[in-house]
Every structure is written in structure tokens, then in C-alpha cells.
Design a protein around this motif. Structure first.
Motif, PDB file in Angstrom:
ATOM      1  N   THR A  54       0.801  -1.235   0.000  1.00 23.69           N
ATOM      2  CA  THR A  54       0.000   0.000   0.000  1.00 23.69           C
ATOM      3  C   THR A  54       0.831   1.282   0.000  1.00 23.69           C
ATOM      4  OG1 THR A  54      -1.837  -1.146   1.082  1.00 23.69           O
ATOM      5  CG2 THR A  54      -1.804   1.265   1.209  1.00 23.69           C
ATOM      6  N   PRO A  55       1.890   1.423   0.812  1.00 25.83           N
ATOM      7  CA  PRO A  55       2.657   2.674   0.783  1.00 25.83           C
ATOM      8  C   PRO A  55       3.219   2.997  -0.596  1.00 25.83           C
ATOM      9  CG  PRO A  55       3.201   1.419   2.747  1.00 25.83           C
ATOM     10  CD  PRO A  55       2.372   0.517   1.883  1.00 25.83           C
ATOM     11  N   GLY A  56       3.792   2.000  -1.266  1.00 20.63           N
ATOM     12  CA  GLY A  56       4.330   2.229  -2.598  1.00 20.63           C
ATOM     13  C   GLY A  56       3.247   2.564  -3.600  1.00 20.63           C
ATOM     14  N   TYR A  57       2.096   1.905  -3.480  1.00 18.60           N
ATOM     15  CA  TYR A  57       0.985   2.177  -4.400  1.00 18.60           C
ATOM     16  C   TYR A  57       0.457   3.592  -4.215  1.00 18.60           C
ATOM     17  CZ  TYR A  57      -3.574   1.831  -6.657  1.00 18.60           C
ATOM     18  OH  TYR A  57      -4.680   2.049  -7.456  1.00 18.60           O
ATOM     19  N   LEU A  58       0.288   4.022  -2.972  1.00 15.77           N
ATOM     20  CA  LEU A  58      -0.192   5.375  -2.712  1.00 15.77           C
ATOM     21  C   LEU A  58       0.807   6.414  -3.212  1.00 15.77           C
ATOM     22  CD1 LEU A  58      -1.723   4.983   0.864  1.00 15.77           C
ATOM     23  CD2 LEU A  58      -2.938   5.107  -1.324  1.00 15.77           C
ATOM     24  N   TRP A  59       2.085   6.139  -3.059  1.00 10.41           N
ATOM     25  CA  TRP A  59       3.128   7.037  -3.573  1.00 10.41           C
ATOM     26  C   TRP A  59       2.994   7.174  -5.089  1.00 10.41           C
ATOM     27  CZ3 TRP A  59       9.093   5.762  -3.203  1.00 10.41           C
ATOM     28  CH2 TRP A  59       9.812   6.881  -3.631  1.00 10.41           C
ATOM     29  N   GLN A  60       2.868   6.044  -5.773  1.00 10.58           N
ATOM     30  CA  GLN A  60       2.743   6.067  -7.233  1.00 10.58           C
ATOM     31  C   GLN A  60       1.488   6.795  -7.684  1.00 10.58           C
ATOM     32  OE1 GLN A  60       0.384   4.071  -9.127  1.00 10.58           O
ATOM     33  NE2 GLN A  60       1.286   4.304 -11.165  1.00 10.58           N
ATOM     34  N   GLN A  61       0.379   6.571  -6.988  1.00 13.84           N
ATOM     35  CA  GLN A  61      -0.871   7.221  -7.361  1.00 13.84           C
ATOM     36  C   GLN A  61      -0.824   8.725  -7.114  1.00 13.84           C
ATOM     37  OE1 GLN A  61      -4.028   5.601  -8.697  1.00 13.84           O
ATOM     38  NE2 GLN A  61      -2.167   4.542  -9.324  1.00 13.84           N
ATOM     39  N   SER A  62      -0.150   9.152  -6.039  1.00 12.58           N
ATOM     40  CA  SER A  62      -0.050  10.592  -5.775  1.00 12.58           C
ATOM     41  C   SER A  62       0.688  11.300  -6.894  1.00 12.58           C
ATOM     42  CB  SER A  62       0.660  10.826  -4.433  1.00 12.58           C
ATOM     43  OG  SER A  62       2.051  10.537  -4.513  1.00 12.58           O
ATOM     44  N   ILE A  63       1.690  10.636  -7.465  1.00 13.49           N
ATOM     45  CA  ILE A  63       2.466  11.237  -8.551  1.00 13.49           C
ATOM     46  C   ILE A  63       1.612  11.384  -9.802  1.00 13.49           C
ATOM     47  CG2 ILE A  63       4.438  10.897 -10.083  1.00 13.49           C
ATOM     48  CD1 ILE A  63       5.739   9.334  -7.706  1.00 13.49           C
ATOM     49  N   CYS A  64       0.962  10.296 -10.226  1.00 14.09           N
ATOM     50  CA  CYS A  64       0.211  10.360 -11.479  1.00 14.09           C
ATOM     51  C   CYS A  64      -1.024  11.251 -11.350  1.00 14.09           C
ATOM     52  CB  CYS A  64      -0.153   8.961 -11.970  1.00 14.09           C
ATOM     53  SG  CYS A  64      -1.211   7.997 -10.893  1.00 14.09           S
ATOM     54  N   TRP A  65      -1.684  11.238 -10.203  1.00 17.93           N
ATOM     55  CA  TRP A  65      -2.835  12.117 -10.008  1.00 17.93           C
ATOM     56  C   TRP A  65      -2.416  13.583 -10.134  1.00 17.93           C
ATOM     57  CZ3 TRP A  65      -7.751  11.211  -6.920  1.00 17.93           C
ATOM     58  CH2 TRP A  65      -8.211   9.904  -7.072  1.00 17.93           C
ATOM     59  N   CYS A  66      -1.315  13.947  -9.481  1.00 18.56           N
ATOM     60  CA  CYS A  66      -0.854  15.342  -9.532  1.00 18.56           C
ATOM     61  C   CYS A  66      -0.487  15.742 -10.958  1.00 18.56           C
ATOM     62  CB  CYS A  66       0.344  15.538  -8.609  1.00 18.56           C
ATOM     63  SG  CYS A  66      -0.081  15.672  -6.855  1.00 18.56           S
ATOM     64  N   PHE A  67       0.247  14.891 -11.649  1.00 19.56           N
ATOM     65  CA  PHE A  67       0.667  15.217 -13.004  1.00 19.56           C
ATOM     66  C   PHE A  67      -0.533  15.413 -13.929  1.00 19.56           C
ATOM     67  CE2 PHE A  67       5.257  13.763 -12.850  1.00 19.56           C
ATOM     68  CZ  PHE A  67       5.748  14.986 -13.265  1.00 19.56           C
ATOM     69  N   ILE A  68      -1.485  14.500 -13.869  1.00 23.89           N
ATOM     70  CA  ILE A  68      -2.607  14.545 -14.805  1.00 23.89           C
ATOM     71  C   ILE A  68      -3.542  15.703 -14.477  1.00 23.89           C
ATOM     72  CG2 ILE A  68      -4.605  13.259 -15.655  1.00 23.89           C
ATOM     73  CD1 ILE A  68      -2.899  10.687 -15.180  1.00 23.89           C
ATOM     74  N   LEU A  69      -3.825  15.913 -13.193  1.00 24.65           N
ATOM     75  CA  LEU A  69      -4.646  17.064 -12.810  1.00 24.65           C
ATOM     76  C   LEU A  69      -3.986  18.384 -13.201  1.00 24.65           C
ATOM     77  CD1 LEU A  69      -6.032  16.096  -9.289  1.00 24.65           C
ATOM     78  CD2 LEU A  69      -7.414  16.752 -11.266  1.00 24.65           C
ATOM     79  N   LEU A  70      -2.686  18.502 -12.947  1.00 21.24           N
ATOM     80  CA  LEU A  70      -1.965  19.717 -13.315  1.00 21.24           C
ATOM     81  C   LEU A  70      -1.974  19.934 -14.825  1.00 21.24           C
ATOM     82  CD1 LEU A  70       1.232  19.879 -11.060  1.00 21.24           C
ATOM     83  CD2 LEU A  70      -0.483  21.666 -11.349  1.00 21.24           C
ATOM     84  N   SER A  71      -1.816  18.862 -15.581  1.00 14.77           N
ATOM     85  CA  SER A  71      -1.824  18.985 -17.038  1.00 14.77           C
ATOM     86  C   SER A  71      -3.172  19.491 -17.530  1.00 14.77           C
ATOM     87  CB  SER A  71      -1.495  17.630 -17.682  1.00 14.77           C
ATOM     88  OG  SER A  71      -0.196  17.209 -17.321  1.00 14.77           O
ATOM     89  N   GLY A  72      -4.260  18.971 -16.954  1.00 16.24           N
ATOM     90  CA  GLY A  72      -5.579  19.455 -17.334  1.00 16.24           C
ATOM     91  C   GLY A  72      -5.786  20.905 -16.944  1.00 16.24           C
TER      92      GLY A  72
END
Length: 266
Positions: A54-72
Motif C-alpha cells: 500500500t505505501p508504494g501504491y499510494l506514492w505512485q498514485q499521488s504522482i500520477c494524479w498530480c501530473f494529470i490534474l496539473l496537465s488538465g
């Protein structure tokens, strides 16, 4: 499209929003560290159980969520959307080609750059349509896009719903080939170490776009009042990284892998 042609700024003011550059830069650093851990775990044999849990998964998801939201969000701030979209999509195609040729077992097919580039290009016609909707309704767009993201989060795994919430199965006929995989319906045997199809991730990009539409009146008033304050000195390195995120994204993995290889040889 929102016009963002820069105007003359008074001394000490800037046409860029340094907070966005800083957040993008910090997210890129987090992603580089995450990928360094990936190399250590999967290519160099480091034992790190937490990384696969779970810690690694949450870390990975925080990165992609931020990138995609910021891009939009930032789509409406940029100029030449066709050129920018093609550049990012081309970066994704380059990542795919290099990984398929050099590291086929760790290939990247329909990775995050392909997703963001595709979303940027799709927004060119969609923006014309959405701009016909009054700006005061943008919060509804935020909620609708976020809801669609949550409802389609699991379609690549065969169901509607979000993470452990299963709301119904997707028909198996949708999962046919690489074309359906691009849209979010991968066939049996499809493999990618970095897989971001249009569904559900385009809806997250769209959420960021509508957040921008909702706050644009504030941004416009700030620009008309003289522009944005420059970044504090402590934030300037992060801003620089954020402004050059595409080239740094393309370079970071070869550099990290090369450094680890050199350390191993020594």
C-alpha cells in the motif's frame, strides 16, 4: 480557446504562476525517486516489501494524479495546444520505442506521456464545445468529470467502480486488441510497466480542466492587476524543474539507470 498572450508586466511581476511550476517540479522529483526505487527493486534486486504494498501504491498514485490534474489545469494557460500536444504525444511514442527495443521485458505501452498528449489533443475540439457553457457552471463540470473518473477507475480490470468498490462488470467484448487497450480495455496478455489509457485517466485530466475554468476569473483579475509575483528564491529550483518537465521526464530514467550501473561496476 482562452487567450493567454503575455502583456507587459510591471517590475517584480511575472506572467507565470510560480506555484504551478513548483508543484510540477516537486512532483517530478517525487517521480524520479519513485522510479529510482523501481530500478533498485526490479533491476538490481533490492528487497523493499513496502514498495510493492500500500505505501508504494499510494506514492505512485499521488504522482500520477498530480501530473494529470496539473496537465488538465494548465491546458488553458498555454499557447499552441496542437504543437504542445504533439510534442508530449511524441515523447510518449519515443518512450515506447526505446523500451520495446532496449528493454522489451519492461516495455512501456500507452504510458503517461501518451495519455497526457492524447488528452491535450482531444481538448482542442472539446474546448470549443465547453466554452459555450457558462463559466459559472464549471463546478458542475468538475463534479461530473470526477464522478466519471471514479466510476471508470477499474475498467482496465474488467469492472466499473473505484479500487475495491465494484459496481458491475464491463462486457468482455470490449477487450479485443491494442486499440481497445488504448481506450482502457486491454486484451488478455497485454503488458506495460506504465499503463495509462484514456479511461479512466482522461476524466481526471478533464477534472483539472474544469477546475481551471472555475478559477479562471480569479486568474484573469490577477493578470489584469499586473501579473503574478515571482517565485521566492527557495522555490526557484523547483520552478526550473517544473518548466522543463518534459525533457527531464525523458532523461531521468536513463540517467538514474546509468548511475546505478556505474555504482554496481565500481
Amino acid at each position: 480557446m482562452v487567450k493567454t498572450t503575455p502583456t507587459a508586466q510591471p517590475p517584480g511581476k511575472s506572467g507565470r504562476i510560480w506555484e504551478l511550476d513548483t508543484l510540477r517540479g516537486i512532483t517530478l522529483i517525487s517521480m524520479a525517486v519513485y522510479h529510482a526505487m523501481w530500478d533498485l527493486v526490479y533491476l538490481f534486486g533490492l528487497r523493499a516489501d513496502w514498495y510493492n504494498e500500500t505505501p508504494g501504491y499510494l506514492w505512485q498514485q499521488s504522482i500520477c494524479w498530480c501530473f494529470i490534474l496539473l496537465s488538465g489545469f494548465c491546458w488553458g494557460l498555454g499557447r499552441r495546444p496542437l504543437k504542445r500536444g504533439l510534442m508530449v504525444f511524441g515523447g510518449g511514442a519515443l518512450v515506447t520505442a526505446v523500451t520495446v527495443l532496449v528493454m522489451p521485458a519492461e516495455r512501456v505501452v500507452f504510458g503517461v506521456l501518451t495519455l497526457i498528449g492524447s488528452a491535450m489533443l482531444l481538448m482542442i475540439p472539446l474546448d470549443t464545445l465547453f466554452r459555450k457553457v457558462p463559466a459559472r457552471l464549471a463546478p458542475i463540470g468538475v463534479l461530473a468529470s470526477a464522478l466519471l473518473f471514479f466510476l471508470t477507475r477499474n475498467v482496465a480490470r474488467g469492472s466499473f467502480g473505484f479500487e475495491g468498490i465494484r459496481l458491475g462488470a464491463v462486457p468482455e467484448a470490449f477487450y479485443q486488441n491494442y486499440l481497445t487497450a488504448y481506450f482502457g480495455f486491454p486484451p488478455d496478455g497485454f503488458y506495460s510497466t506504465d499503463y495509462f489509457p484514456l479511461l479512466p485517466w482522461f476524466f481526471l485530466f478533464l477534472t483539472g480542466y474544469f477546475i481551471f475554468r472555475a478559477v479562471f476569473p480569479l486568474i484573469r483579475r490577477k493578470k489584469e492587476a499586473g501579473g503574478f509575483s515571482p517565485a521566492p528564491a527557495a522555490m526557484k529550483p523547483f520552478c526550473w524543474i517544473g518548466r522543463h518537465s518534459l525533457i527531464l521526464y525523458l532523461l531521468h530514467q536513463p540517467v538514474i539507470y546509468g548511475v546505478f550501473q556505474l555504482i554496481q561496476m565500481l
